[in-house]
Every structure is written in C-alpha cells, then in structure tokens.
Write a protein that holds these residues in place. Sequence first.
Motif, mmCIF file in Angstrom:
data_model
loop_
_atom_site.group_PDB
_atom_site.id
_atom_site.type_symbol
_atom_site.label_atom_id
_atom_site.label_comp_id
_atom_site.label_asym_id
_atom_site.label_seq_id
_atom_site.Cartn_x
_atom_site.Cartn_y
_atom_site.Cartn_z
ATOM 1 N N ALA A 151 0.833 -1.205 0.000
ATOM 2 C CA ALA A 151 0.000 0.000 0.000
ATOM 3 C C ALA A 151 0.867 1.253 0.000
ATOM 4 C CB ALA A 151 -0.937 -0.003 1.204
ATOM 5 N N THR A 152 2.015 1.198 0.663
ATOM 6 C CA THR A 152 2.938 2.342 0.639
ATOM 7 C C THR A 152 3.419 2.609 -0.782
ATOM 8 O OG1 THR A 152 3.698 1.989 2.918
ATOM 9 C CG2 THR A 152 5.180 3.173 1.451
ATOM 10 N N ALA A 153 3.840 1.551 -1.479
ATOM 11 C CA ALA A 153 4.331 1.722 -2.852
ATOM 12 C C ALA A 153 3.252 2.308 -3.761
ATOM 13 C CB ALA A 153 4.813 0.381 -3.397
ATOM 14 N N LYS A 154 2.030 1.808 -3.647
ATOM 15 C CA LYS A 154 0.939 2.305 -4.493
ATOM 16 C C LYS A 154 0.572 3.739 -4.146
ATOM 17 C CE LYS A 154 -1.039 -2.319 -5.091
ATOM 18 N NZ LYS A 154 -2.154 -3.231 -4.718
ATOM 19 N N THR A 155 0.596 4.070 -2.857
ATOM 20 C CA THR A 155 0.248 5.425 -2.444
ATOM 21 C C THR A 155 1.317 6.418 -2.888
ATOM 22 O OG1 THR A 155 -0.981 4.556 -0.545
ATOM 23 C CG2 THR A 155 -0.357 6.870 -0.457
ATOM 24 N N PHE A 156 2.579 6.033 -2.793
ATOM 25 C CA PHE A 156 3.654 6.895 -3.300
ATOM 26 C C PHE A 156 3.487 7.148 -4.793
ATOM 27 C CE2 PHE A 156 5.964 6.766 0.584
ATOM 28 C CZ PHE A 156 6.968 7.715 0.485
ATOM 29 N N LEU A 157 3.189 6.117 -5.542
ATOM 30 C CA LEU A 157 3.014 6.283 -6.982
ATOM 31 C C LEU A 157 1.903 7.274 -7.281
ATOM 32 C CD1 LEU A 157 3.630 5.512 -9.897
ATOM 33 C CD2 LEU A 157 2.102 3.544 -9.624
ATOM 34 N N LEU A 158 0.795 7.157 -6.570
ATOM 35 C CA LEU A 158 -0.349 8.036 -6.810
ATOM 36 C C LEU A 158 -0.066 9.486 -6.435
ATOM 37 C CD1 LEU A 158 -3.110 5.636 -5.491
ATOM 38 C CD2 LEU A 158 -2.952 6.471 -7.845
ATOM 39 N N LEU A 159 0.618 9.684 -5.304
ATOM 40 C CA LEU A 159 0.791 11.045 -4.778
ATOM 41 C C LEU A 159 2.061 11.734 -5.255
ATOM 42 C CD1 LEU A 159 -0.423 10.688 -1.078
ATOM 43 C CD2 LEU A 159 -1.565 11.864 -2.962
ATOM 44 N N THR A 160 3.080 10.966 -5.606
ATOM 45 C CA THR A 160 4.358 11.588 -5.962
ATOM 46 C C THR A 160 4.867 11.188 -7.332
ATOM 47 O OG1 THR A 160 5.836 9.849 -5.101
ATOM 48 C CG2 THR A 160 4.950 11.429 -3.507
ATOM 49 N N GLY A 161 4.324 10.115 -7.912
ATOM 50 C CA GLY A 161 4.838 9.620 -9.176
ATOM 51 C C GLY A 161 6.074 8.744 -9.016
ATOM 52 N N ARG A 162 6.529 8.512 -7.778
ATOM 53 C CA ARG A 162 7.705 7.672 -7.557
ATOM 54 C C ARG A 162 7.304 6.207 -7.735
ATOM 55 N NH1 ARG A 162 12.715 8.201 -5.102
ATOM 56 N NH2 ARG A 162 12.262 10.330 -4.406
ATOM 57 N N TYR A 163 7.927 5.531 -8.689
ATOM 58 C CA TYR A 163 7.567 4.154 -9.010
ATOM 59 C C TYR A 163 8.616 3.218 -8.462
ATOM 60 C CZ TYR A 163 6.312 0.019 -11.722
ATOM 61 O OH TYR A 163 5.955 -1.260 -12.096
#
Length: 261
Positions: A151-163
């Motif tokens: 969930a951390t990885a997915k939330t980072f992608l959504l909010l920051t674009g960090r993949y």
Amino acid sequence: MTVNDDFGASLERLADHEGRDAAALARLAGVAESEVAALFRGGTPDGVLLRRLAHPLGLHAADLFATAGVALPEDLAPVDESAGWDVPALVRQALVLAPEQREALRAFARSLPREERARPAPPAPAYENYPSGPGGVLMRMARSRNLGWSATAKTFLLLTGRYWSASTYGGVGRGSTPLTPGLVADFSTVLGVPAGTLAALTGVEPLPAAVEPGDGVRGVAELVRDVRRLTADRFRQVLDLAESMEGRAVPGAETRPGSHG
C-alpha cells in the motif's frame, strides 16, 4: 519492535527545528526538564512522556511513538489491518475530487463511530521489525497510517509519481535503500508531515526549498490519517462516498483533477 537508538539525537534535532531547548519543551509538555534532558542523552521513553511531547514538537502522538521505535498503544494503532489494503483505492478516488470535496469527505470520515478492536493488535510481522535508523522511522510512520509495503508503494506512486516496488520500501525501513532529500520530500507528501520536520527527524539534509502540496494532492495525506482508525466496513462507507462525489459540482468551486504536483 526495536527501540530507536537514535531517538535522543532525533528528538534534540526536532526540538531545535521547533526553536525549543529542553527547558522550553519540558514547560510546554508539562513535564520535568530532567525527563527531557534524559531523552536527549539517549534515555528510554515511556508512553506517557511521548504523548505529552508530541504536540509541542508539532507531531501526532503516533508519529512520535514511531520515531522512538515504541509499539503503538491500542488507542493510536490502526483498528483493522485489512482496511489498509484499500487505502490506495481511496487515495486514487480522492485525487479526482476538488479540495473542497476532500474536506467534506474528511469530515464524513471523522464523523463515523470508532469501534474498539475485537482483539489486541497483532505484533508487527518480522519483516517490519526495522533496525534503528531514519528509514525505519519513516516506514513505521507509514505503518501507523495502516500502510503496509504494498500500500505504501501504491500510495507513493499516486501522490508523488515515484515508481518503486514494495520490497524497495522495505529496504528503506531496513536501511539498504538510502534516504535522499527527494525521498524525504516524497514521504512528507504521503505522510502529511512538513519536509523540514522529517529532515530534522531523519538528519537528512532538506531540499533547498520545501514545497507545500498543491491543490492536486492537498488534504489526501490527512484523509489517510483520518481513516486509519476505521474498520473495513466503515472504510468502505468513506470509499463509497468518495466514488459518489466524482463529477459532482461543489457550490462556488470547480471539480479539478488530481495531479502529482
């Protein structure tokens, strides 16, 4: 959970960031200066002291527990770990809402009854027993928001674009993935904690200028905190409302799409 051996240094940096010495911090917290000084020297914190110190340091109590590496008490821990799996879905939906709609969604989430745990919180899985270090602090903060690695990885992608993969965020907690000023800034966006505060906690040199979240993401990190004490059923009510809000006009405001700003 491993107590953070660096807590005293982190606490002193944070107090300095807030412009407070041990005496001022103790006075605001309503505790003896000797107790604060002992923590600065590496003393072991207790839960009562952490709760008292959090507000004067500009942190939520759960975040100071995470900084210290002390297990969250029942009243601060997420209620239903299964609800955390759907946090990215709520974030995704919140990003297509206008800031005014997000505030309404937050108000609804806060209005829902908080249910007590049916059973004690389970201990953290072995892979989340992070060693002392700044990465462990940030990942414990994420877990206090009911965000596991995925969930951390997915939330980072959504909010920051960090993949990044879920296991890479595990590496942040273990210290094998180094912290950079940019990564600390991204944690600031996801956690809703000012970048300067996280820089003080981690000892990572901050970016030259901290950027406040724009309208595209404003309020989303706060929403994630608001729902961490909900059961999966209550969480679903918040997600259903978010889905029903999409495309609905807000009086006096346009509905704006989310961005990674």
